[in-house]
Design a protein around this motif. Structure first.
Motif, PDB file in Angstrom:
ATOM      1  N   TYR A 151      95.732  48.878-106.157  1.00 31.78           N
ATOM      2  CA  TYR A 151      94.640  49.157-107.090  1.00 31.78           C
ATOM      3  C   TYR A 151      94.823  50.547-107.675  1.00 31.78           C
ATOM      4  O   TYR A 151      94.972  51.539-106.949  1.00 31.78           O
ATOM      5  N   SER A 152      94.824  50.626-109.000  1.00 28.24           N
ATOM      6  CA  SER A 152      94.894  51.899-109.697  1.00 28.24           C
ATOM      7  C   SER A 152      93.589  52.096-110.461  1.00 28.24           C
ATOM      8  O   SER A 152      93.234  51.279-111.316  1.00 28.24           O
ATOM      9  N   GLY A 153      92.877  53.161-110.125  1.00 25.01           N
ATOM     10  CA  GLY A 153      91.610  53.413-110.793  1.00 25.01           C
ATOM     11  C   GLY A 153      90.818  54.464-110.048  1.00 25.01           C
ATOM     12  O   GLY A 153      91.211  54.943-108.971  1.00 25.01           O
ATOM     13  N   ALA A 154      89.684  54.842-110.623  1.00 23.79           N
ATOM     14  CA  ALA A 154      88.829  55.844-110.008  1.00 23.79           C
ATOM     15  C   ALA A 154      88.039  55.212-108.868  1.00 23.79           C
ATOM     16  O   ALA A 154      87.444  54.143-109.030  1.00 23.79           O
ATOM     17  N   GLY A 155      88.029  55.848-107.715  1.00 27.78           N
ATOM     18  CA  GLY A 155      87.250  55.344-106.590  1.00 27.78           C
ATOM     19  C   GLY A 155      87.864  54.110-105.959  1.00 27.78           C
ATOM     20  O   GLY A 155      88.999  53.723-106.232  1.00 27.78           O
ATOM     21  N   GLU A 156      87.053  53.468-105.121  1.00 32.39           N
ATOM     22  CA  GLU A 156      87.493  52.263-104.427  1.00 32.39           C
ATOM     23  C   GLU A 156      87.207  51.028-105.285  1.00 32.39           C
ATOM     24  O   GLU A 156      86.238  51.006-106.049  1.00 32.39           O
ATOM     25  N   PRO A 157      88.035  50.003-105.166  1.00 32.69           N
ATOM     26  CA  PRO A 157      87.805  48.786-105.970  1.00 32.69           C
ATOM     27  C   PRO A 157      86.519  48.085-105.561  1.00 32.69           C
ATOM     28  O   PRO A 157      86.148  48.063-104.381  1.00 32.69           O
ATOM     29  N   ASP A 158      85.829  47.511-106.534  1.00 34.74           N
ATOM     30  CA  ASP A 158      84.604  46.764-106.248  1.00 34.74           C
ATOM     31  C   ASP A 158      84.754  45.277-106.555  1.00 34.74           C
ATOM     32  O   ASP A 158      83.775  44.554-106.657  1.00 34.74           O
ATOM     33  N   TRP A 159      85.983  44.820-106.730  1.00 31.60           N
ATOM     34  CA  TRP A 159      86.263  43.398-106.889  1.00 31.60           C
ATOM     35  C   TRP A 159      87.657  43.129-106.334  1.00 31.60           C
ATOM     36  O   TRP A 159      88.443  44.049-106.139  1.00 31.60           O
ATOM     37  N   GLU A 160      87.933  41.854-106.043  1.00 34.83           N
ATOM     38  CA  GLU A 160      89.189  41.489-105.385  1.00 34.83           C
ATOM     39  C   GLU A 160      89.932  40.411-106.177  1.00 34.83           C
ATOM     40  O   GLU A 160      89.317  39.639-106.934  1.00 34.83           O
ATOM     41  N   ILE A 161      91.241  40.364-105.975  1.00 31.77           N
ATOM     42  CA  ILE A 161      92.068  39.312-106.568  1.00 31.77           C
ATOM     43  C   ILE A 161      91.937  38.050-105.706  1.00 31.77           C
ATOM     44  O   ILE A 161      92.203  38.099-104.502  1.00 31.77           O
ATOM     45  N   PRO A 162      91.510  36.920-106.269  1.00 28.34           N
ATOM     46  CA  PRO A 162      91.442  35.685-105.482  1.00 28.34           C
ATOM     47  C   PRO A 162      92.825  35.226-105.017  1.00 28.34           C
ATOM     48  O   PRO A 162      93.844  35.535-105.657  1.00 28.34           O
ATOM     49  N   GLU A 163      92.860  34.521-103.913  1.00 23.57           N
ATOM     50  CA  GLU A 163      94.128  33.972-103.440  1.00 23.57           C
ATOM     51  C   GLU A 163      94.600  32.857-104.373  1.00 23.57           C
ATOM     52  O   GLU A 163      93.800  32.188-105.032  1.00 23.57           O
TER      53      GLU A 163
ATOM     54  N   THR B 252      97.512  54.265-120.636  1.00 24.02           N
ATOM     55  CA  THR B 252      98.656  53.474-120.196  1.00 24.02           C
ATOM     56  C   THR B 252      98.289  52.526-119.066  1.00 24.02           C
ATOM     57  O   THR B 252      98.777  51.402-119.011  1.00 24.02           O
ATOM     58  N   VAL B 253      97.418  52.981-118.148  1.00 29.00           N
ATOM     59  CA  VAL B 253      97.100  52.196-116.953  1.00 29.00           C
ATOM     60  C   VAL B 253      95.625  51.814-116.952  1.00 29.00           C
ATOM     61  O   VAL B 253      94.766  52.621-116.562  1.00 29.00           O
ATOM     62  N   PRO B 254      95.279  50.618-117.381  1.00 28.78           N
ATOM     63  CA  PRO B 254      93.899  50.154-117.224  1.00 28.78           C
ATOM     64  C   PRO B 254      93.541  50.076-115.740  1.00 28.78           C
ATOM     65  O   PRO B 254      94.416  49.850-114.891  1.00 28.78           O
ATOM     66  N   GLU B 255      92.284  50.272-115.407  1.00 29.19           N
ATOM     67  CA  GLU B 255      91.870  50.251-114.006  1.00 29.19           C
ATOM     68  C   GLU B 255      91.841  48.814-113.484  1.00 29.19           C
ATOM     69  O   GLU B 255      91.248  47.938-114.110  1.00 29.19           O
ATOM     70  N   GLY B 256      92.491  48.596-112.354  1.00 28.11           N
ATOM     71  CA  GLY B 256      92.485  47.255-111.775  1.00 28.11           C
ATOM     72  C   GLY B 256      93.600  47.059-110.773  1.00 28.11           C
ATOM     73  O   GLY B 256      94.302  47.997-110.388  1.00 28.11           O
TER      74      GLY B 256
END
Length: 347
Positions: A134-146, A26-30
């Protein structure tokens, strides 16, 4: 303009149980936008429900936004059902325990020291007038650009449209690469040519948007920027209208997704023309989006759609989108049946 089709009868159709079945999680990581910044004022507690979880949002003493699980670890009270924010901490309505912006218990009445418990939460980022989780395993390794248009005074305050649908968010995203529906639903003269350019968690599409709107022929550039599974920015520019749309798709629970559209229209040189453009846009765009949602509410997922030769976008998007699912999970990218390989299916 092409004639509108009446889909009102769809709301009374009995729902096929298959419409709630998807092979992918249901929830893709991102990253996902959970609210606009203006909705979270200091001292205010906001109840949210996303990712199948009851959540609360508030700002800490330093003004930083936080998103936490809604239920108190002490005895299970819902902190948003009568709770309040006191000095940047959320206070439980049942026994008065307080939790700070990091989720840690700061104080509990009659306790010699604060219990070593905390509220679960999600990583947050705040920019472009939005709060992303952010929903996913661990900490995010990419960011949403402004998104510069969100704070550019050259653009009018956004038209904000929120809708929910019984559909997986991946299928909401597939809509942007469904070439044929641009003709049948949106009235373009022919299906657009679209090439998806993947770049890790990002992807781009560059095309054109051609249709008649309220008697005026519009021929605009159409540039799409996808940031993970839940955020998409669409920029269209032409002589009549230049606009940036932020399309936010967020899972609510196992069967329901939210679509939030923020439309930023570039202010024309004549100031009084801005509300006219906004009204015209509402008249056209709102009806088309609701027409799509009425269809989404009843469609079923096809892991192997039958594609015509010009319909390549959905296959490309599914290949890119599959990266947001855990490797061991089933997902939507399976071998698709094309019109060229299975002509008998087309009659």
């Amino acid at each position: 303009m092409f004639p509108r089709r009446d889909r009102s009868g769809l709301t009374e159709l009995a729902r096929d149980p298959r419409a709630d079945h998807y092979p992918m999680p249901t929830v893709p990581e991102g990253w996902y936008a959970v609210m606009r910044s203006s909705q979270l004022r200091p001292g205010k507690l906001v109840n949210l429900h996303y990712f199948g979880r009851a959540l609360i949002a508030f700002r800490g003493k330093d003004g930083r936004a936080t998103l936490r699980d809604a239920h108190c670890p002490h005895y299970g009270a819902h902190l948003g059902a009568g709770g309040k924010v006191v000095d940047g901490q959320v206070e439980c309505p049942f026994h008065g325990w307080r939790f700070d912006a990091d989720g840690a218990c700061a104080t509990a009445p009659f306790a010699t020291r604060a219990p070593r418990v905390s509220l679960g939460g999600l990583p947050l980022r705040e920019h472009s007038g939005l709060i992303f989780a952010y929903s996913g395993a661990g900490e995010p390794d990419w960011e949403i650009p402004e998104v510069p248009e969100a704070t550019d005074p050259g653009y009018a305050t956004p038209i904000d449209d929120i809708l929910t649908s019984r559909i997986h968010i991946q299928e909401m995203r597939e809509n942007i690469v469904d070439e044929s529906h641009f003709h049948h639903i949106h009235g373009q003269d022919s299906p657009p040519v679209q090439d998806l350019i993947p770049n890790g968690p990002f992807a781009e599409i560059h095309s054109r948007f051609r249709k008649s709107i309220l008697g005026y022929w519009v021929d605009n550039t159409f540039d799409v920027y996808m940031y993970g599974p839940g955020v998409m920015v669409v920029r269209t520019s032409g002589p009549q209208i230049t606009m940036t749309a932020i399309a936010l798709t967020t899972p609510i629970d196992d069967t329901t997704s939210e679509l939030r559209m923020l439309y930023f229209i570039r202010r024309p040189k004549v100031p009084f023309a801005t509300p006219i453009l906004k009204l015209a846009f509402r008249l056209v765009a709102f009806g088309e989006v609701r027409e799509e949602l009425a269809i989404w509410d009843h469609k079923i997922h096809r892991p192997r759609p039958v594609f015509l030769p010009h319909e390549q976008g959905i296959k490309a998007l599914r290949r890119w989108y599959s990266q947001f699912y855990p490797p061991h999970s089933p997902e939507a990218l399976t071998e698709t049946v094309s019109a060229t390989s299975a002509p008998e299916l087309l009659g």
